[in-house]
Design an enzyme around this catalytic site. Structure first.
Site, PDB file in Angstrom:
ATOM      1  N   SER A 537       0.831  -1.191   0.000  1.00  0.00           N
ATOM      2  CA  SER A 537       0.000   0.000   0.000  1.00  0.00           C
ATOM      3  C   SER A 537       0.874   1.254   0.000  1.00  0.00           C
ATOM      4  O   SER A 537       1.612   1.490  -0.949  1.00  0.00           O
ATOM      5  CB  SER A 537      -0.958  -0.036   1.186  1.00  0.00           C
ATOM      6  OG  SER A 537      -1.959   0.931   1.059  1.00  0.00           O
ATOM      7  N   HIS A 655      -8.055  -5.250  -0.090  1.00  0.00           N
ATOM      8  CA  HIS A 655      -6.886  -4.618   0.504  1.00  0.00           C
ATOM      9  C   HIS A 655      -6.593  -5.127   1.908  1.00  0.00           C
ATOM     10  O   HIS A 655      -5.469  -5.046   2.371  1.00  0.00           O
ATOM     11  CB  HIS A 655      -7.131  -3.111   0.554  1.00  0.00           C
ATOM     12  CG  HIS A 655      -5.899  -2.279   0.605  1.00  0.00           C
ATOM     13  ND1 HIS A 655      -5.179  -1.950  -0.511  1.00  0.00           N
ATOM     14  CD2 HIS A 655      -5.261  -1.694   1.633  1.00  0.00           C
ATOM     15  CE1 HIS A 655      -4.150  -1.186  -0.166  1.00  0.00           C
ATOM     16  NE2 HIS A 655      -4.178  -1.024   1.131  1.00  0.00           N
TER      17      HIS A 655
END
Length: 748
Positions: A537, A655
């Site tokens: 990320s 995610h």
């Protein structure tokens, strides 16, 4: 070695004029995941990855060891509600943690099991919160990685669903009223909308009847926190996205209707964050980094909530992360327990609640991390917390303020012998002279340069602190080294350390990471041909920046769910929530910051880039996989070397949280890729190579343990849990970081 034959990717002559700069974007067509051209390109990338993965020699062994080392499972500290306690536990072989409740006689029952909801394992338990009596419990689940949470309410005794689903909740905080079956929560106004508001919901009534309590006129990117302490005091916080500041209000629900709470300002238009709760002594306690980047604790009166004075002042070397109040009848005086992060490891201290005076420290099992503090809402003399470090699995400990003893309360669900590893602390010097700390985990007794993974994050004020990670230990057991750098932008040094790595100072983060790599090489831990880098990320942005700025320094890179096109990041995923962290391209000056380091725009034809693996997830609603698609195509076109640039794509996950087996698969693939391209081929238990150069000495960490534990590197927020309230200050739009291996905790 010949480079792979990459799927064709046409370069379009797209050039934008942005604030007078000509910005090329040849792969913009890859932003559209639904287009036939993108689908054809992705099919080619999938086949290329499958062929490469099948030939990775260490893949099977690393997966088997990662699976075995993760058999330790997970467990959380109890959250008490009267005679009941609630906790999560995942045992060996389970794909997801199960939420349990214990009763007055210690009987234990499963309340929410994600695998019972969805035997495919594609549904995750996002968050949960019992009411103040432990009679009802709200929980939120999402499917296929989308994190678009649906909220349900169950009766704890019967385990019957009595309300829900309520959609559009996305990790909503829930604050239960004490006087009726109702709660405040945060929900998007409509499907697909970024605009979120605070609502009041009564159990059993349709969500369409919920009362909008707060936020009607706020900007759409506003994030909210809601908490109720002592069943009476409502606190609402609001911040512009993921911000370093928030506004905060307090209301006495005993004197106003819950639909129209009389909110009084605790803090407004201040440069800093604050969390407020009211204790059983009817005093207001505020934890804040306003005018105190390492955080202080203050006290005030609820009747005048804008006025507070220091109770525990800022520590110049440690960051205050949590507190708990112990005021049971068996104590001579009420005790305040404070949690700190000092040099990236946890510390607990005892204080006099009346004066804030430090009374001593509470010993911990080692130099590791602790979870949030948990106490009984009705008062007591005990505080519970989890503890883990790099080789010790997570377990629950309990401190008794009457006796001063701290004892193991619940061990890790499983046991696995830990590899023989050593931990060392290093300090390097960044480009501007700033000292940067780093922890190195290495096989015991090994000497000479080794294949090494350097991991970092450096963003959103999130600290990297020690945590048991099966994939880290599998790599070390195989003869490799793992280094974890505490970079600016993170939270290891408080707000000032965070601000030194955000917005116009983001390049500091990349300089810190590069300095850490150079230190590892200079001290003989590794060489450029043996050094791999790993980030997820915001850490994927870090990896992208490092490999484009210093490609010669690294042999390989694993870049997971990355943000890479900094010119257009605001237009997808949760990008609009990150403007306070990165800046906005709509502003000419801030565009200059972003464009200067944007990895996608720094790709240069002919450079010999490291072997690079991008991992992306089709259900990712935070960082759109378009970033990795565009960057992968750009690097495949540009690289002048023979090392592969590959894309690993995964469906039905997102995610954040995922089934344990899929986490293990992802970690094994990333480790095997790095092993193949850094030269890690030694079987476990081999002897040092003849002629290996000795390593310089460094400060060893005191470590404890034999095995197993938590699935994520521990982190600390500006949040507190005093037993009555869990104050999660944003509504699930966080960036987060997990351990090496993709088991992230984004959205805590």
């Amino acid at each position: 070695m010949r480079p792979p034959e990459y799927p064709p990717a046409e370069r379009h002559a797209i050039v934008d004029d942005i604030h007078g700069h000509r910005v090329h974007d040849p792969y913009r067509w890859l932003e559209d995941a639904a287009s036939p051209a993108t689908g054809e390109w992705l099919a080619g990338q999938d086949e290329l990855w499958r062929r490469h993965a099948a030939a990775l020699p260490a893949r099977t062994r690393l997966r088997a060891r990662g699976a075995r080392l993760s058999d330790v499972g997970t467990i959380t500290a109890p959250l008490w509600r009267g005679a009941r306690s609630f906790f999560l536990r995942r045992t060996a072989g389970q794909e997801h943690a199960v939420l349990y409740v214990t009763g007055p006689n210690g009987d234990e029952r499963a309340l929410v099991d994600p695998m019972a909801i969805d035997p495919e394992g594609l549904t995750t338990l996002d968050t949960w919160q019992p009411d103040l009596a432990g009679r009802l419990l709200s929980y939120q689940v999402s499917r296929r990685g989308t994190e678009q949470s649906e909220l349900y309410v169950i009766d704890v005794e019967s385990r019957r669903v009595v309300d829900g689903p309520i959609d559009r909740c996305r990790y909503s905080p829930v604050a239960w009223l004490a006087t009726e079956d109702a709660f405040y929560y945060v929900r998007a106004r409509e499907s697909g909308s970024r605009a979120r508001h605070v609502y009041l919901h009564r159990v059993g009534s349709p969500a369409t009847c919920d009362v909008l309590v707060f936020g009607a006129d706020a900007p759409p990117e506003t994030s909210y926190g809601v908490e109720i302490s002592q069943g009476r005091w409502l606190a609402i916080s609001a911040s512009p996205g993921l911000s370093t500041r928030n506004d905060l209000w307090l209301a006495d629900l005993s004197g106003s209707a819950p639909e129209h709470p009389d909110l009084r300002v605790v803090q407004r238009d201040a440069d800093g964050r604050a969390v407020a709760v009211v204790g059983r002594d009817d005093r207001m306690y505020v934890v804040t980094d306003r005018n105190s980047p390492r955080v202080r604790m203050c006290r005030g009166e609820p009747a005048n909530p804008a006025v507070w004075t220091d109770l525990v002042p800022e520590d110049p070397e440690a960051v205050l992360t949590d507190f708990a109040i112990l005021d049971g009848p068996g104590l001579d005086r009420p005790v305040l327990v404070i949690a700190w992060i000092r040099h990236a490891t946890a510390e607990l201290s005892r204080h006099d609640l009346a004066t804030g005076k430090r009374l001593g420290t509470i010993p911990l099992p080692g130099a590791g991390s602790i979870g949030r503090l948990s106490t009984r809402p009705e008062g007591g003399h005990q505080v519970w917390f989890t503890y883990t470090d790099f080789v010790t699995p997570g377990a629950v400990w309990c401190h008794d303020a009457r006796t001063g003893e701290t004892a193991l309360w619940a061990g890790a669900p499983g046991g696995v012998p830990a590899p023989d590893a050593e931990c060392h602390r290093l300090t390097c010097t960044s480009a501007d002279g700033a000292p940067v700390r780093m922890t190195v985990i290495a096989p015991s007794g090994r000497t000479g340069p080794r294949p090494t993974i350097l991991y970092g994050y450096g963003g959103f004020g999130i600290p990297l602190t020690p945590g048991y990670a099966a994939d880290t230990l599998a790599w070390v057991e195989a003869g490799g080294v793992v280094a974890i750098a505490q970079l600016r932008g993170g939270g290891e040094g408080g707000g000032q350390w965070h601000r030194a790595g955000m917005r116009d100072r983001k390049q500091n983060v990349f300089d810190d990471f590069i300095a850490a790599a150079e230190k590892l090489i200079a001290d003989g831990w590794t060489t450029p041909r043996q050094l791999g880098i790993w980030g997820e990320s915001n850490g994927g942005l870090l990896v992208g920046a490092a490999l484009t700025q210093r490609p010669e320094l690294f042999a390989a890179a694993a870049c997971s769910a990355p943000i890479l096109d900094m010119v257009r990041y605001e237009g997808s995923g949760l990008g609009t929530a990150w403007k306070d962290e990165y800046g906005t391209a709509a502003d000419p000056e801030q565009f200059g910051w972003l464009y200067a380091y944007s990895p996608y725009h720094r790709v240069r034809e002919g450079a010999d880039y490291p072997a690079t693996l991008f991992t992306v997830f089709d259900g990712d609603s935070r960082v759109d996989p378009l970033h990795a698609r565009k960057m992968c195509a750009a690097l495949q076109w540009a690289t002048g070397g023979t090392r592969p640039i590959l894309l690993r794509r995964e469906a039905d996950v997102g995610h954040g949280a995922r089934a344990a087996g899929r986490s293990i698969d992802l970690a094994a693939d990333m480790l095997a890729f790095l092993a193949a391209h850094t030269g890690l081929s030694d079987p476990p238990g081999d002897t040092p190579c003849p002629g290996d150069a000795p390593r310089p000495r460094s400060e060893p960490l005191a470590l404890l343990g034999d095995a197993d534990g938590l699935d994520s590197v521990a982190r600390a927020d500006l949040v507190v849990d005093t037993g009555q309230v869990v104050a999660n200050g944003a509504d699930g739009d966080h960036e987060g970081v997990g351990d090496l291996g993709g088991r992230r905790s984004f959205g805590d």
